[in-house]
Design a protein around this motif. Structure first.
Motif, PDB file in Angstrom:
ATOM      1  N   GLN A 156     -60.114 -40.342  26.085  1.00 45.95           N
ATOM      2  CA  GLN A 156     -59.039 -41.052  25.380  1.00 45.95           C
ATOM      3  C   GLN A 156     -59.472 -41.419  23.965  1.00 45.95           C
ATOM      4  O   GLN A 156     -60.664 -41.573  23.701  1.00 45.95           O
ATOM      5  N   PRO A 157     -58.520 -41.575  23.070  1.00 41.96           N
ATOM      6  CA  PRO A 157     -58.864 -42.039  21.715  1.00 41.96           C
ATOM      7  C   PRO A 157     -59.655 -43.335  21.778  1.00 41.96           C
ATOM      8  O   PRO A 157     -59.342 -44.240  22.569  1.00 41.96           O
ATOM      9  N   THR A 189     -61.532 -32.589  24.141  1.00 43.83           N
ATOM     10  CA  THR A 189     -60.124 -32.922  23.955  1.00 43.83           C
ATOM     11  C   THR A 189     -59.983 -34.435  23.922  1.00 43.83           C
ATOM     12  O   THR A 189     -60.391 -35.120  24.861  1.00 43.83           O
ATOM     13  N   VAL A 190     -59.418 -34.938  22.832  1.00 44.09           N
ATOM     14  CA  VAL A 190     -59.211 -36.371  22.672  1.00 44.09           C
ATOM     15  C   VAL A 190     -57.705 -36.627  22.729  1.00 44.09           C
ATOM     16  O   VAL A 190     -56.965 -36.270  21.820  1.00 44.09           O
ATOM     17  N   SER A 191     -57.281 -37.226  23.821  1.00 44.86           N
ATOM     18  CA  SER A 191     -55.849 -37.411  24.036  1.00 44.86           C
ATOM     19  C   SER A 191     -55.613 -38.539  25.030  1.00 44.86           C
ATOM     20  O   SER A 191     -56.415 -38.754  25.939  1.00 44.86           O
ATOM     21  N   SER A 192     -54.500 -39.226  24.842  1.00 44.83           N
ATOM     22  CA  SER A 192     -54.134 -40.266  25.796  1.00 44.83           C
ATOM     23  C   SER A 192     -53.185 -39.713  26.856  1.00 44.83           C
ATOM     24  O   SER A 192     -52.771 -40.442  27.759  1.00 44.83           O
ATOM     25  N   LYS A 220     -61.288 -39.564  17.874  1.00 45.63           N
ATOM     26  CA  LYS A 220     -59.907 -39.507  17.414  1.00 45.63           C
ATOM     27  C   LYS A 220     -59.264 -38.199  17.884  1.00 45.63           C
ATOM     28  O   LYS A 220     -59.975 -37.217  18.112  1.00 45.63           O
ATOM     29  N   PRO A 221     -57.952 -38.156  17.986  1.00 45.11           N
ATOM     30  CA  PRO A 221     -57.305 -36.900  18.378  1.00 45.11           C
ATOM     31  C   PRO A 221     -57.694 -35.726  17.476  1.00 45.11           C
ATOM     32  O   PRO A 221     -57.798 -34.586  17.953  1.00 45.11           O
ATOM     33  N   GLU A 222     -57.940 -35.997  16.210  1.00 41.73           N
ATOM     34  CA  GLU A 222     -58.315 -34.917  15.296  1.00 41.73           C
ATOM     35  C   GLU A 222     -59.729 -34.394  15.525  1.00 41.73           C
ATOM     36  O   GLU A 222     -60.131 -33.410  14.888  1.00 41.73           O
ATOM     37  N   ASP A 223     -60.481 -35.025  16.412  1.00 37.91           N
ATOM     38  CA  ASP A 223     -61.794 -34.496  16.798  1.00 37.91           C
ATOM     39  C   ASP A 223     -61.669 -33.420  17.873  1.00 37.91           C
ATOM     40  O   ASP A 223     -62.672 -32.797  18.237  1.00 37.91           O
ATOM     41  N   THR A 224     -60.474 -33.221  18.389  1.00 37.33           N
ATOM     42  CA  THR A 224     -60.255 -32.190  19.403  1.00 37.33           C
ATOM     43  C   THR A 224     -60.608 -30.823  18.847  1.00 37.33           C
ATOM     44  O   THR A 224     -60.093 -30.410  17.802  1.00 37.33           O
TER      45      THR A 224
END
Length: 123
Positions: free
Chosen positions: A13-14, A120-123, A86-90
């Motif tokens: 998760q973020p 994958t960084v996601s909620s 962060k999501p942009e680290d995906t």
């Protein structure tokens, strides 16, 4: 005869953390710089961080203060501690290293890459 194998990727998760590992194996004589690059969907591969054989480090501006690269020379392993994700680290994260390999009959210096591990960084 030299392989780099990454591990530690996954879904987070973020704001969370992950630790990536990359172990080099084979007929290794010495390892110079080691590092991590990443490639996000639809984007070019980019440098994340590098560490020299004596521990000097370099980071992309986008990860400074959040990621820490380190290495264990006795284990021929490099790590990437990723915090405050962060999501942009995906991306798919690739380990790489400048390795001299050899035996009694040859010596070869090459830059090697692992096959990558997905973060994958996601909620």
């Amino acid at each position: 005869q030299v392989q780099l194998v990454e591990s530690g990727g996954g879904l987070v998760q973020p704001g969370g953390s992950l630790r990536l590992s990359c172990a080099a194996s084979g007929s290794i004589v010495s390892i110079n710089a080691m590092g991590w690059n990443r490639q996000a969907p639809g984007k070019e591969r980019e440098l994340v961080a590098t560490v020299t054989s004596i521990g000097s480090t370099n980071y992309a501006d986008s990860v400074k203060g959040r990621f820490t690269i380190s290495r264990d020379n006795a284990k021929n392993t490099v790590y990437l501690q990723m915090n405050s994700l962060k999501p942009e680290d995906t991306a798919v994260y690739y380990c790489n290293a400048a390795i001299t390999s050899g035996s009694s009959t040859y010596v070869r210096g090459m830059h090697y890459w692992g096959k990558g591990t997905l973060v994958t960084v996601s909620s």
